[in-house]
Design a protein around this motif. Structure first.
Motif, PDB file in Angstrom:
ATOM      1  N   MET A   1      -0.104  -8.215 -10.201  1.00 47.56           N
ATOM      2  CA  MET A   1       0.326  -9.485 -10.651  1.00 47.56           C
ATOM      3  C   MET A   1      -0.877 -10.401 -10.763  1.00 47.56           C
ATOM      4  SD  MET A   1       3.576 -10.091  -7.963  1.00 47.56           S
ATOM      5  CE  MET A   1       3.968 -11.525  -8.718  1.00 47.56           C
ATOM      6  N   GLU A   2      -0.782 -10.919 -12.161  1.00 50.79           N
ATOM      7  CA  GLU A   2      -1.950 -11.835 -12.267  1.00 50.79           C
ATOM      8  C   GLU A   2      -3.201 -11.186 -12.112  1.00 50.79           C
ATOM      9  OE1 GLU A   2      -1.013 -15.472 -10.393  1.00 50.79           O
ATOM     10  OE2 GLU A   2       0.953 -15.793 -11.649  1.00 50.79           O
ATOM     11  N   GLY A   3      -3.323  -9.968 -12.565  1.00 48.12           N
ATOM     12  CA  GLY A   3      -4.645  -9.270 -12.212  1.00 48.12           C
ATOM     13  C   GLY A   3      -5.035  -9.078 -10.802  1.00 48.12           C
ATOM     14  N   ASN A   4      -4.072  -9.327  -9.761  1.00 50.89           N
ATOM     15  CA  ASN A   4      -4.282  -8.910  -8.436  1.00 50.89           C
ATOM     16  C   ASN A   4      -3.499  -7.602  -7.857  1.00 50.89           C
ATOM     17  OD1 ASN A   4      -6.130 -11.165  -8.058  1.00 50.89           O
ATOM     18  ND2 ASN A   4      -4.064 -12.372  -7.938  1.00 50.89           N
ATOM     19  N   ASN A   5      -4.090  -7.052  -6.992  1.00 55.86           N
ATOM     20  CA  ASN A   5      -3.254  -5.560  -6.614  1.00 55.86           C
ATOM     21  C   ASN A   5      -2.425  -6.222  -5.444  1.00 55.86           C
ATOM     22  OD1 ASN A   5      -4.434  -3.595  -8.127  1.00 55.86           O
ATOM     23  ND2 ASN A   5      -6.309  -3.549  -6.663  1.00 55.86           N
ATOM     24  N   VAL A   6      -1.220  -5.756  -5.613  1.00 56.67           N
ATOM     25  CA  VAL A   6      -0.257  -6.454  -4.706  1.00 56.67           C
ATOM     26  C   VAL A   6       0.548  -5.081  -4.045  1.00 56.67           C
ATOM     27  CG1 VAL A   6       1.930  -7.646  -4.149  1.00 56.67           C
ATOM     28  CG2 VAL A   6       0.024  -8.484  -5.445  1.00 56.67           C
ATOM     29  N   MET A   7       0.587  -5.092  -2.674  1.00 63.80           N
ATOM     30  CA  MET A   7       1.330  -3.946  -2.225  1.00 63.80           C
ATOM     31  C   MET A   7       2.212  -4.477  -0.886  1.00 63.80           C
ATOM     32  SD  MET A   7       0.063  -0.390  -0.307  1.00 63.80           S
ATOM     33  CE  MET A   7      -1.230  -1.217   0.615  1.00 63.80           C
ATOM     34  N   PHE A   8       3.637  -3.963  -0.902  1.00 67.69           N
ATOM     35  CA  PHE A   8       4.564  -4.381   0.271  1.00 67.69           C
ATOM     36  C   PHE A   8       4.744  -2.983   0.953  1.00 67.69           C
ATOM     37  CE2 PHE A   8       5.603  -7.844  -2.435  1.00 67.69           C
ATOM     38  CZ  PHE A   8       6.067  -8.862  -1.851  1.00 67.69           C
ATOM     39  N   VAL A   9       4.794  -3.253   2.118  1.00 69.08           N
ATOM     40  CA  VAL A   9       5.021  -2.158   3.203  1.00 69.08           C
ATOM     41  C   VAL A   9       6.297  -2.696   4.243  1.00 69.08           C
ATOM     42  CG1 VAL A   9       2.587  -1.203   2.923  1.00 69.08           C
ATOM     43  CG2 VAL A   9       3.456  -2.530   5.059  1.00 69.08           C
ATOM     44  N   ARG A  10       6.810  -1.423   4.847  1.00 69.73           N
ATOM     45  CA  ARG A  10       7.728  -1.813   5.559  1.00 69.73           C
ATOM     46  C   ARG A  10       7.349  -1.462   7.085  1.00 69.73           C
ATOM     47  NH1 ARG A  10      10.796   0.930   1.831  1.00 69.73           N
ATOM     48  NH2 ARG A  10      11.939  -0.378   0.428  1.00 69.73           N
ATOM     49  N   ASP A  11       7.299  -2.241   8.014  1.00 79.01           N
ATOM     50  CA  ASP A  11       6.877  -1.838   9.155  1.00 79.01           C
ATOM     51  C   ASP A  11       7.876  -1.069   9.875  1.00 79.01           C
ATOM     52  OD1 ASP A  11       8.981  -3.668  10.618  1.00 79.01           O
ATOM     53  OD2 ASP A  11       7.858  -4.951  11.475  1.00 79.01           O
ATOM     54  N   CYS A  12       7.748  -0.612  11.234  1.00 77.46           N
ATOM     55  CA  CYS A  12       8.737   0.301  11.893  1.00 77.46           C
ATOM     56  C   CYS A  12      10.067  -0.064  11.860  1.00 77.46           C
ATOM     57  CB  CYS A  12       8.151   0.581  13.057  1.00 77.46           C
ATOM     58  SG  CYS A  12       7.851  -0.566  14.429  1.00 77.46           S
ATOM     59  N   SER A  13      10.358  -1.369  11.805  1.00 77.88           N
ATOM     60  CA  SER A  13      11.869  -2.109  12.030  1.00 77.88           C
ATOM     61  C   SER A  13      12.171  -2.396  10.294  1.00 77.88           C
ATOM     62  CB  SER A  13      11.778  -3.430  12.801  1.00 77.88           C
ATOM     63  OG  SER A  13      11.371  -3.024  14.149  1.00 77.88           O
ATOM     64  N   GLY A  14      11.429  -2.194   9.512  1.00 81.67           N
ATOM     65  CA  GLY A  14      11.908  -2.273   8.049  1.00 81.67           C
ATOM     66  C   GLY A  14      11.578  -3.807   7.492  1.00 81.67           C
ATOM     67  N   VAL A  15      10.713  -4.355   8.434  1.00 82.17           N
ATOM     68  CA  VAL A  15      10.392  -5.767   7.961  1.00 82.17           C
ATOM     69  C   VAL A  15       9.224  -5.622   6.984  1.00 82.17           C
ATOM     70  CG1 VAL A  15       9.366  -7.948   8.771  1.00 82.17           C
ATOM     71  CG2 VAL A  15      10.886  -6.885  10.131  1.00 82.17           C
ATOM     72  N   LEU A  16       9.488  -6.153   5.793  1.00 80.86           N
ATOM     73  CA  LEU A  16       8.464  -6.467   4.586  1.00 80.86           C
ATOM     74  C   LEU A  16       7.297  -7.382   5.018  1.00 80.86           C
ATOM     75  CD1 LEU A  16      11.009  -6.996   1.552  1.00 80.86           C
ATOM     76  CD2 LEU A  16       9.541  -4.991   2.399  1.00 80.86           C
ATOM     77  N   ILE A  17       5.983  -6.530   4.688  1.00 78.24           N
ATOM     78  CA  ILE A  17       4.815  -7.297   4.771  1.00 78.24           C
ATOM     79  C   ILE A  17       4.006  -7.014   3.348  1.00 78.24           C
ATOM     80  CG2 ILE A  17       2.476  -7.332   6.183  1.00 78.24           C
ATOM     81  CD1 ILE A  17       4.043  -5.843   8.477  1.00 78.24           C
ATOM     82  N   GLU A  18       3.408  -7.954   3.171  1.00 79.89           N
ATOM     83  CA  GLU A  18       2.754  -8.016   1.788  1.00 79.89           C
ATOM     84  C   GLU A  18       1.159  -8.141   1.888  1.00 79.89           C
ATOM     85  OE1 GLU A  18       2.638 -10.337  -2.516  1.00 79.89           O
ATOM     86  OE2 GLU A  18       3.298 -11.599  -0.678  1.00 79.89           O
TER      87      GLU A  18
END
Length: 132
Positions: A110-127
Motif C-alpha cells: 500500500m503506497e509502496g509500503n509492505n503491509v501484513m495482517f495476522v490473526r492472534d490465537c483468538s482471531g483478532v487482527l493485528i497489522e
C-alpha cells in the motif's frame, strides 16, 4: 491534550494461550495479572518497550463474529479495528510467523509500503507495516 497512546484493549478466548502467543510472536512480557470480580474477567497487561496491551478474558467470552476475521470486511463494521505496528524487516517477521504457525490473514503493498495482517490465537487482527 493527548500526550501518547498508553495501551490497547483486546478480549481473548484463553488468557494462557494469549500470553504465550504475544510473548512468542511479538515479544510482549506480562506486567500485571488480576481477576476483577465485578467484570467476571481476568485482566492482564503485557508490555513491549513502552507500549502495553490490556488483555481481557471474560468468564463467558462471546466468539468473534465471522466478518471480523477478514481485514476488508472488518473495516466495514463500525468500531475500533486493529492495532498496527511498524516493523523494520517484514520478510524476517513473516519467516518468524510462518515458523510459529501464525495465521497470516492478508498481505498487500500500500503506497509502496509492505503491509501484513495476522490473526492472534483468538482471531483478532493485528497489522504490521514496513515503511519503504
Amino acid at each position: 491534550m493527548i500526550y501518547k497512546a498508553l495501551h490497547v484493549g483486546i478480549s481473548v478466548k484463553n488468557m494462557e494461550e494469549a500470553l504465550d502467543w504475544y510473548k512468542r510472536n511479538l515479544d510482549f512480557e506480562l506486567v500485571k495479572d488480576d481477576y476483577v470480580p465485578p467484570l467476571e474477567a481476568r485482566i492482564c497487561f503485557i508490555r513491549n518497550g513502552d507500549f502495553e496491551i490490556e488483555l481481557f478474558q471474560y468468564d463467558d467470552p462471546k466468539p468473534i463474529p465471522e466478518d471480523r476475521l477478514t481485514p476488508n470486511s472488518d473495516l466495514q463494521t463500525v468500531g475500533t479495528k486493529h492495532v498496527a505496528f511498524e516493523v523494520p524487516d517484514m520478510k524476517a517477521l513473516k519467516e518468524k510467523f510462518l515458523a510459529n504457525g501464525v495465521d497470516i490473514a492478508h498481505e498487500v503493498m500500500m503506497e509502496g509500503n509492505n503491509v501484513m495482517f495476522v490473526r492472534d490465537c483468538s482471531g483478532v487482527l493485528i497489522e504490521f507495516i514496513q515503511n519503504n
